[in-house]
Write an enzyme that holds these catalytic residues in place. Structure first.
Site, short mmCIF file in Angstrom:
data_model
loop_
_atom_site.label_atom_id
_atom_site.label_comp_id
_atom_site.label_asym_id
_atom_site.label_seq_id
_atom_site.Cartn_x
_atom_site.Cartn_y
_atom_site.Cartn_z
N PRO A 241 0.83 -1.04 -0.16
CA PRO A 241 -0.14 0.05 -0.14
C PRO A 241 0.79 1.31 -0.02
O PRO A 241 1.43 1.72 1.10
CB PRO A 241 -0.77 -0.18 1.24
CG PRO A 241 -0.02 -1.14 2.37
CD PRO A 241 0.68 -2.01 1.34
N ASP A 416 5.62 2.71 2.35
CA ASP A 416 5.05 1.23 2.52
C ASP A 416 4.09 1.62 4.03
O ASP A 416 4.60 1.78 4.90
CB ASP A 416 5.74 0.06 2.86
CG ASP A 416 4.86 -1.17 2.97
OD1 ASP A 416 3.75 -1.05 3.35
OD2 ASP A 416 5.69 -2.31 2.85
N HIS A 417 2.72 2.02 3.68
CA HIS A 417 2.05 2.01 4.94
C HIS A 417 1.92 1.18 5.78
O HIS A 417 1.49 1.43 6.98
CB HIS A 417 0.44 2.68 4.21
CG HIS A 417 -0.15 3.63 5.13
ND1 HIS A 417 -0.22 3.56 6.62
CD2 HIS A 417 -0.95 4.64 4.51
CE1 HIS A 417 -0.60 5.04 7.06
NE2 HIS A 417 -1.18 5.58 5.84
N ARG A 418 2.14 -0.20 5.70
CA ARG A 418 2.20 -1.17 6.75
C ARG A 418 3.45 -1.07 7.53
O ARG A 418 3.30 -1.50 8.67
CB ARG A 418 2.35 -2.56 5.93
CG ARG A 418 1.27 -3.01 4.81
CD ARG A 418 1.71 -4.25 4.08
NE ARG A 418 2.95 -3.89 3.46
CZ ARG A 418 3.44 -5.08 2.63
NH1 ARG A 418 2.74 -6.23 2.67
NH2 ARG A 418 4.65 -4.65 2.02
N VAL A 419 4.35 -0.37 7.03
CA VAL A 419 5.84 -0.06 8.08
C VAL A 419 5.59 1.20 8.47
O VAL A 419 5.90 1.51 9.78
CB VAL A 419 6.94 -0.50 7.00
CG1 VAL A 419 8.16 -0.03 7.70
CG2 VAL A 419 6.67 -1.69 6.25
#
Length: 444
Positions: A241, A416-419
């Protein structure tokens, strides 16, 4: 009993390769550590070392052969007292060689037919660790392990790239079988889970070609690097994402400081580029905002302490991202020299896998091509990548409201929006901007 030499996995992502050149011939005596062949992986041409000693009894795959799968038998090694008559035909067939290898392939055909008359000895199946990962071991080590009832997944290899060799197996002690049985039982429920839906791959090659019937075109065959680039970037855009943060950076102070340094460094033959400053600025920013110095690891986040910064290098037919490790600890001149060395060897495809693996953050600079700004694709498992544009003279309104002209460089941080969340990404980008607009602070 003759030992099959298998196509090695020379990088973590390698599934197949091209057997570019044999450096030995049938009848040659080899020892552990001798170079047997040059193998083209998806990224580089690498030397393949022998892990056992013996005599090359038969070469099974002609040089120039493409698409040779990992663990395919490529040659047969004879031990003391064995002869070519002891060799039985391997199960695997050689893939089609390149056009220039046609002569060798034709010459090998009668031998292949003769060998087919003898019973085939099946190639040993690739061992797996209890975690399900593939274990790499020499054929002789596999055979001894089978005779001693050893689990290769529990043996640490001392050969090239962690490969398990004869000495490792001979020194290992037998372990109780239940552990392996438990591991297999634990994997059984996973096998029962329904397979995930495949990602869309687009129209087939035939369907696309049909659209251009009657139009003149050239069909370009994908090499290993192009396939890898296509697969990784497709994975990145489909599974990561992305979000994007953009800033303009005033470069006048940096350009002046760079000019002064280059005059002083001229006697040492050192010339710093703007990109060297960008690498240093990003490395320090990852230390200043340590929560952003992270990568995505499937079901968790790994936060790294050193700043290992990857830099995209364009080469013919693709790109490399060599990694400058511990970049925050190195001087600008050291980073410049290391980057020049890595870029030169990348263009010649001479980088070792450990030189382009790892890192948490990447830089892609297209400023030298006159590109003002662009959005870069994150290279998994990195947490972010900085896209760097050209420095351009622009009108700027100062804090006092006065209009002036400044050299401005536009950058985009793909995250990276997860990180990394939005506020953390903005904090990281601010640190990069501050370092580049006040370059002397990077030396403090």
């Amino acid at each position: 009993m003759p030992t099959e030499i298998l196509m090695p996995a020379l990088s973590p992502t390698m599934e197949e390769g091209t057997l570019a050149k044999w450096l030995v011939k049938e009848g040659d005596t080899v020892s552990s550590g001798d170079i047997l062949a040059e193998i083209e992986t998806d990224k580089a041409t690498m030397e393949f070392e022998a892990v056992d000693e013996g005599v090359i009894g038969k070469i099974l795959i002609a040089e120039g052969s493409e698409g040779v799968k990992v663990n395919t038998p490529i040659a047969v090694l004879l031990e003391e007292g064995e002869s070519a008559e002891d060799i039985s035909a391997p199960k695997a067939e050689a893939p089609a060689p390149k056009p220039e290898a046609k002569t060798e392939a034709k010459a090998a055909a009668p031998e292949a037919k003769a060998a087919a008359a003898t019973p085939a000895t099946p190639a040993p199946a690739p061992a797996e660790a209890s975690s399900g990962e593939r274990v790499f071991a020499s054929p002789l080590a596999r055979r001894i392990a089978a005779e001693k009832g050893l689990d290769l997944g529990r043996i640490k290899g001392s050969g090239p790239h962690g490969r398990i060799v004869k000495a490792d197996v001979e020194n290992a002690k037998p372990e109780a079988a239940p552990a392996a049985a438990e591991a297999k039982a634990a994997e059984a429920p996973k096998a029962a889970e329904p397979a995930k839906a495949a990602m869309p791959t687009g129209a087939s090659a035939d369907a696309v070609k049909k659209m251009y019937e009657g139009r003149e075109f050239e069909e370009v065959k994908l090499d290993g690097m192009r396939r890898t680039v296509a697969a990784r970037l497709t994975e990145a855009k489909q599974t990561i994402p992305h979000f994007y943060l953009r800033r303009d950076i005033k470069l006048d102070a940096l350009l002046k400081f760079r000019s002064q340094l280059n005059k002083q460094l001229e006697a040492r033959g050192v010339k710093l580029s703007v990109n060297d400053f960008v690498i240093k600025a990003c490395a320090l920013a990852l230390q200043q905002v340590p929560a952003a110095n992270a990568v995505w690891a499937g079901d968790r986040i790994l936060k790294l302490k050193p700043s290992d910064v990857a830099v995209a290098v364009a080469i013919e037919g693709g790109l490399f991202t060599p990694v400058l490790k511990d970049a925050e600890m190195k001087s600008l001149s050291a980073l410049s020299a290391e980057m020049k060395d890595l870029a030169g060897r990348a263009r010649n495809k001479k980088l070792a896998p450990h030189e382009y693996s790892g890192g948490t953050f990447a830089i892609s600079n297209l400023g030298m091509y006159g590109v003002d700004n662009f959005d870069a694709v994150i290279n998994p498992p990195h947490g972010a990548i900085l896209a760097v544009g050209a420095g351009v003279k622009k009108p700027v309104v100062g804090a006092d409201g006065e209009l002036s002209v400044a050299t401005v460089m536009s950058v985009t941080l793909s995250v990276d929006h997860r990180v990394i969340d939005g506020a953390l990404g903005a904090e990281l980008l601010q640190a990069i901007v501050d370092n580049l607009e006040s370059p002397m602070l990077m030396l403090a």
